[in-house]
Design an enzyme around this catalytic site. Structure first.
Site, PDB file in Angstrom:
ATOM      1  N   ARG A  89       0.806  -1.216   0.000  1.00 28.15           N
ATOM      2  CA  ARG A  89       0.000   0.000   0.000  1.00 28.15           C
ATOM      3  C   ARG A  89       0.844   1.273   0.000  1.00 28.15           C
ATOM      4  O   ARG A  89       0.304   2.367   0.196  1.00 28.15           O
ATOM      5  CB  ARG A  89      -1.056   0.007   1.093  1.00 28.15           C
ATOM      6  N   ARG A 128     -19.790  -0.940  10.542  1.00 30.19           N
ATOM      7  CA  ARG A 128     -18.973  -2.105  10.879  1.00 30.19           C
ATOM      8  C   ARG A 128     -18.489  -2.020  12.330  1.00 30.19           C
ATOM      9  O   ARG A 128     -18.417  -3.025  13.028  1.00 30.19           O
ATOM     10  CB  ARG A 128     -17.774  -2.190   9.926  1.00 30.19           C
ATOM     11  N   ARG A 134     -13.990  -3.101  15.960  1.00 29.21           N
ATOM     12  CA  ARG A 134     -12.583  -2.899  15.600  1.00 29.21           C
ATOM     13  C   ARG A 134     -12.090  -1.566  16.138  1.00 29.21           C
ATOM     14  O   ARG A 134     -12.741  -0.537  15.967  1.00 29.21           O
ATOM     15  CB  ARG A 134     -12.438  -2.931  14.063  1.00 29.21           C
TER      16      ARG A 134
HETATM   17  P1  AMP Z   1      -6.625  -3.485   6.910  1.00 34.04           P
HETATM   18  O1  AMP Z   1      -7.307  -4.626   7.577  1.00 34.04           O
HETATM   19  O2  AMP Z   1      -6.072  -3.852   5.563  1.00 34.04           O
HETATM   20  O3  AMP Z   1      -7.484  -2.246   6.853  1.00 34.04           O
HETATM   21  O4  AMP Z   1      -5.356  -3.110   7.815  1.00 34.04           O
HETATM   22  C1  AMP Z   1      -5.521  -2.705   9.162  1.00 34.04           C
HETATM   23  C2  AMP Z   1      -4.277  -1.980   9.638  1.00 34.04           C
HETATM   24  O5  AMP Z   1      -3.141  -2.858   9.585  1.00 34.04           O
HETATM   25  C3  AMP Z   1      -3.858  -0.762   8.819  1.00 34.04           C
HETATM   26  O6  AMP Z   1      -4.574   0.411   9.178  1.00 34.04           O
HETATM   27  C4  AMP Z   1      -2.382  -0.673   9.187  1.00 34.04           C
HETATM   28  O7  AMP Z   1      -2.202  -0.152  10.481  1.00 34.04           O
HETATM   29  C5  AMP Z   1      -1.971  -2.137   9.219  1.00 34.04           C
HETATM   30  N1  AMP Z   1      -1.540  -2.599   7.882  1.00 34.04           N
HETATM   31  C6  AMP Z   1      -2.146  -3.530   7.088  1.00 34.04           C
HETATM   32  N2  AMP Z   1      -1.470  -3.681   5.941  1.00 34.04           N
HETATM   33  C7  AMP Z   1      -0.407  -2.838   5.999  1.00 34.04           C
HETATM   34  C8  AMP Z   1       0.634  -2.506   5.091  1.00 34.04           C
HETATM   35  N3  AMP Z   1       0.737  -3.091   3.884  1.00 34.04           N
HETATM   36  N4  AMP Z   1       1.554  -1.585   5.496  1.00 34.04           N
HETATM   37  C9  AMP Z   1       1.468  -1.004   6.703  1.00 34.04           C
HETATM   38  N5  AMP Z   1       0.493  -1.235   7.576  1.00 34.04           N
HETATM   39  C10 AMP Z   1      -0.451  -2.147   7.249  1.00 34.04           C
END
Ligand code: AMP
Length: 195
Positions: A89, A128, A134
């Protein structure tokens, strides 16, 4: 051996769609957010390190995230392909993933972007929050996560657009409806073997 990435703003339904699409394609779904959440829950050293960043809606530092992804992609179940959800990302993470994959002479076949507008996403995420509790689903943190998506992750989308592997799918609608759109888009033989 399809290798895919699903990318989209928080609340766009990436996780739900990733599960469904990975099942349909017979590949493993790898969600960095899920891996982090499992580690936070288990209070592992990785979880302890990631927790504060996640609660604030910040990205976990690359030094932590990249290594975790490298380890996960070295496991045997990715041999038949994989669907990455939530990584890369940032542009730096794209470069890192390129390196990992180049080691095995591989690259991503398809990058699926789910599209949805910010106001719809905020109301979905607040909904959600009531269901999942969450810790990063509250208004201030949601806005911050959306901003990071626009500031950093859209540059990732631009990279994959240049590489001509990007498919955009409208993420607004029922879960089944969006899955059908994705399957239809993936059925274009330009991207994958016909499903
Ligand atoms: P998500 O479930 O994909 O929304 O991810 C939840 C949280 O995990 C994000 O807000 C970040 O804090 C962390 N996270 C997930 N993927 C990444 C990534 N590729 N790089 C950095 N932090 C991540």
């Amino acid at each position: 051996m399809p290798r895919l990435l699903i990318i989209g703003p928080p609340g766009s339904g990436k996780g739900t769609q990733a599960e469904r699409i990975s099942e349909r394609l017979g590949v493993v779904a790898i969600s960095t957010g899920d891996i982090f959440r499992a580690n936070v829950k288990g209070e592992t050293p990785l979880g302890v390190e990631a927790k504060n960043y996640m609660d604030a809606g910040d990205f976990v530092p690359d030094s932590v995230t990249n290594k975790m992804v490298r380890d996960r992609l070295s496991e045997s179940d990715v041999q038949s392909g994989f669907l990455l959800d939530g990584y890369p990302r940032t542009v730096a993470q794209v470069d890192y993933l390129d390196e990992i994959l180049a080691g095995d002479e591989e690259k991503l076949d398809v990058v699926l972007q789910l599209i949805a507008d910010d106001e719809e996403l905020v109301s979905r995420l607040l909904g959600r929050a009531e269901v999942t509790g969450r810790s990063d689903d509250n208004v201030a943190v949601i806005r911050h996560r959306l901003n990071l998506y626009h500031e950093q992750t859209e540059a990732v989308v631009a990279k994959y657009t240049e590489r001509e592997v990007l498919i955009q799918v409208d993420g607004i609608g029922g879960i089944d409806e969006v899955t059908t759109r994705i399957i239809d888009a993936l059925s274009n033989p330009r991207y994958l073997q016909p499903l």
